[in-house]
Design a protein around this motif. Structure first.
Motif, short mmCIF file in Angstrom:
data_model
loop_
_atom_site.label_atom_id
_atom_site.label_comp_id
_atom_site.label_asym_id
_atom_site.label_seq_id
_atom_site.Cartn_x
_atom_site.Cartn_y
_atom_site.Cartn_z
N PHE A 75 40.03 -39.49 1.96
CA PHE A 75 39.54 -40.87 1.92
C PHE A 75 40.54 -41.82 1.26
N SER A 76 41.36 -41.31 0.36
CA SER A 76 42.30 -42.18 -0.36
C SER A 76 43.31 -42.83 0.59
N VAL A 77 43.61 -42.15 1.71
CA VAL A 77 44.55 -42.73 2.67
C VAL A 77 43.95 -43.94 3.39
N MET A 78 42.61 -44.12 3.27
CA MET A 78 41.95 -45.24 3.93
C MET A 78 41.86 -46.48 3.03
N VAL A 79 42.20 -46.33 1.75
CA VAL A 79 42.01 -47.42 0.78
C VAL A 79 42.74 -48.67 1.22
N GLU A 80 43.99 -48.53 1.64
CA GLU A 80 44.79 -49.69 2.03
C GLU A 80 44.14 -50.46 3.17
N ASP A 81 43.65 -49.73 4.18
CA ASP A 81 42.99 -50.40 5.32
C ASP A 81 41.70 -51.07 4.89
N ARG A 82 40.97 -50.45 3.98
CA ARG A 82 39.71 -51.04 3.54
C ARG A 82 39.94 -52.28 2.70
N VAL A 83 41.00 -52.27 1.91
CA VAL A 83 41.35 -53.46 1.12
C VAL A 83 41.72 -54.60 2.07
N ALA A 84 42.47 -54.28 3.12
CA ALA A 84 42.85 -55.30 4.10
C ALA A 84 41.61 -55.88 4.78
N GLU A 85 40.66 -54.99 5.14
CA GLU A 85 39.40 -55.45 5.75
C GLU A 85 38.61 -56.31 4.77
N LEU A 86 38.62 -55.91 3.50
CA LEU A 86 37.92 -56.66 2.46
C LEU A 86 38.48 -58.06 2.31
N LYS A 87 39.79 -58.17 2.38
CA LYS A 87 40.43 -59.49 2.25
C LYS A 87 40.08 -60.38 3.43
N ARG A 88 39.88 -59.75 4.61
CA ARG A 88 39.54 -60.54 5.80
C ARG A 88 38.08 -60.99 5.77
N SER A 89 37.18 -60.06 5.41
CA SER A 89 35.75 -60.35 5.53
C SER A 89 35.08 -60.74 4.22
N GLY A 90 35.70 -60.38 3.10
CA GLY A 90 35.12 -60.71 1.80
C GLY A 90 34.16 -59.68 1.27
N GLU A 91 33.72 -58.76 2.14
CA GLU A 91 32.75 -57.74 1.70
C GLU A 91 32.79 -56.56 2.67
N VAL A 92 32.74 -55.34 2.13
CA VAL A 92 32.68 -54.15 2.98
C VAL A 92 31.69 -53.15 2.39
N PHE A 93 31.14 -52.32 3.26
CA PHE A 93 30.15 -51.31 2.86
C PHE A 93 30.52 -50.03 3.59
N PHE A 94 30.72 -48.93 2.87
CA PHE A 94 31.15 -47.69 3.51
C PHE A 94 30.81 -46.51 2.61
N GLU A 95 31.02 -45.32 3.17
CA GLU A 95 30.82 -44.09 2.41
C GLU A 95 32.17 -43.43 2.14
N THR A 96 32.28 -42.80 0.99
CA THR A 96 33.49 -42.11 0.61
C THR A 96 33.10 -40.90 -0.24
N VAL A 97 34.10 -40.22 -0.76
CA VAL A 97 33.87 -39.12 -1.69
C VAL A 97 34.76 -39.33 -2.90
N HIS A 98 34.14 -39.47 -4.07
CA HIS A 98 34.90 -39.56 -5.32
C HIS A 98 35.10 -38.15 -5.88
N VAL A 99 36.21 -37.98 -6.59
CA VAL A 99 36.51 -36.70 -7.21
C VAL A 99 36.56 -36.88 -8.72
N ALA A 100 35.69 -36.16 -9.43
CA ALA A 100 35.64 -36.26 -10.89
C ALA A 100 36.83 -35.56 -11.53
N LYS A 101 36.97 -35.74 -12.82
CA LYS A 101 38.11 -35.16 -13.57
C LYS A 101 38.12 -33.65 -13.46
N ASP A 102 36.93 -33.03 -13.39
CA ASP A 102 36.86 -31.58 -13.30
C ASP A 102 36.93 -31.07 -11.85
N GLY A 103 37.17 -31.98 -10.90
CA GLY A 103 37.30 -31.59 -9.50
C GLY A 103 36.04 -31.68 -8.69
N THR A 104 34.91 -32.00 -9.30
CA THR A 104 33.65 -32.12 -8.57
C THR A 104 33.73 -33.25 -7.55
#
Length: 362
Positions: A75-104
């Motif tokens: 998902f991290s490879v999509m961050v740049e595209d999502r930021v670009a979309e955010l700048k165009r539209s002002g708001e975005v809503f999506f699903e991702t996966v965060h990774v905690a410090k312990d790898g969860t």
């Protein structure tokens, strides 16, 4: 004497601002969702307590990181595209996966919006942990797969058993002579019941051809079959509508509702039950009123009529299942008190628009 009033007001103003800031910080940290404020193309500027606890990082650690550092690699490879979309539209809503410090890995629903923070454009992201939702979804999918497998096995076994039953009935019919009227009728009823079960199994084996059905045709087919199986029934259908004018959403189980009502009438309605189906519609509902001239529903079971196990003779699944089928369609079924016989009113969502209801069967 020096005038200290302006300095005093400045101190008071500074103290008030500090108090407001502290209050908002408390509210910020009380939020159940993780909140991140970050530069559009850079690091986090602020995070709340939930973000720290969920990811296992301290606030100071997170402020040295950015969205790409907490997103899973895919998902991290999509961050740049999502930021670009955010700048165009002002708001975005999506699903991702965060990774905690312990790898969860934490499935996350993210809502991001462009805001102004410290007089600079920034991104406010609210992150909701959807781990439980994903777990429940996986459980539902697993149960659905198991149910489909069970139905497949059940259909196979029942089909084989029905072939044996049908073959045996045909053999009896061929070799037996002079059975008499009652045994012959019993044999014929058994053959028709076996055919009905075979037709039901076939219906669930074939793909649906349409997303809607003509209600009049459904009931007509059920009535035709019931008159063959139950010779004592006299059934009529009344409607001011053409078949194509009342369509309901496709359901392979819906015919069972009407079959159950007719079976009950054949079994409990006396020697020669007379039955009427009155069919009409409103703008958005199909209406079916079933009437018979039988003895009616006993008072002692009326209040629990649609509950599992309710019956005057044992069993008691028919009306319970009928209600479940109708409710699954988004409809209702109710028993109406009547001086003579039994009356049920069934309402179903209609799938096609049409004229106002001109034949009142209420």
């Amino acid at each position: 004497m020096p005038n200290n009033e302006p300095m005093s007001r400045e101190i008071e103003s500074t103290g008030s601002e500090a108090s407001e800031s502290s209050k908002y910080r408390v509210l910020f940290d009380m939020l159940a969702d993780a909140v991140f404020i970050h530069e559009p193309d850079g690091n986090f500027l602020e995070v709340n307590e939930e973000a720290c606890q969920r990811l296992g990082y301290s606030r100071s650690e997170l402020l040295q990181m950015g969205p790409v550092d907490i997103d899973a690699p895919e998902f991290s490879v999509m961050v740049e595209d999502r930021v670009a979309e955010l700048k165009r539209s002002g708001e975005v809503f999506f699903e991702t996966v965060h990774v905690a410090k312990d790898g969860t890995r934490i499935p996350t629903e993210l809502s991001s919006k462009i805001i102004e923070y410290m007089d600079q454009p920034a991104v406010l992201s609210i992150a909701r942990d959807i781990s439980e939702r994903r777990k429940a979804q996986r459980q539902r999918e697993q149960k659905q797969r198991e149910l489909e497998l069970y139905i497949s096995l059940l259909r196979h076994d029942l089909s084989n058993d029905l072939q044996v039953i049908s073959g045996s009935l045909e053999a009896i019919d061929m070799v037996a002579t002079d059975l008499g009227e009652v045994p012959s009728r019993m044999l014929e009823s058994a053959e028709m019941a076996a055919r009905r079960m075979a037709a039901l199994l076939t219906a669930f084996s074939s793909p649906e051809e349409s997303d809607e059905d003509r209600l009049l045709e459904i009931i007509s087919a059920v009535v035709e079959h019931a008159e063959q199986v139950h010779e004592n029934l006299s059934i009529s259908i009344e409607s001011d509508y053409a078949p194509e004018s009342i369509r309901v959403f496709n359901s392979r189980l819906l015919p069972m509702v009407f079959e159950n009502l007719l079976r009950n009438a054949a079994e409990f309605g006396g020697d020669s039950p007379e039955i009427t189906f009155e069919i009409g519609r409103t703008k958005d509902k199909a209406i079916v009123v079933y009437r018979d001239n039988g003895p009616g529903i006993p008072d002692e079971i009326e209040s629990d009529l649609f509950e599992r196990g309710t019956s005057s003779t044992g069993g008691g699944l028919g009306l319970y299942l009928s209600r479940q089928i109708v409710v699954a369609q988004g409809g209702t079924i109710e028993h109406l008190r009547d001086q003579t016989g039994t009356v049920f009113r069934i309402e179903l969502p209609i799938s096609n628009q049409g004229p106002a209801w001109v034949h009142d069967v209420s």
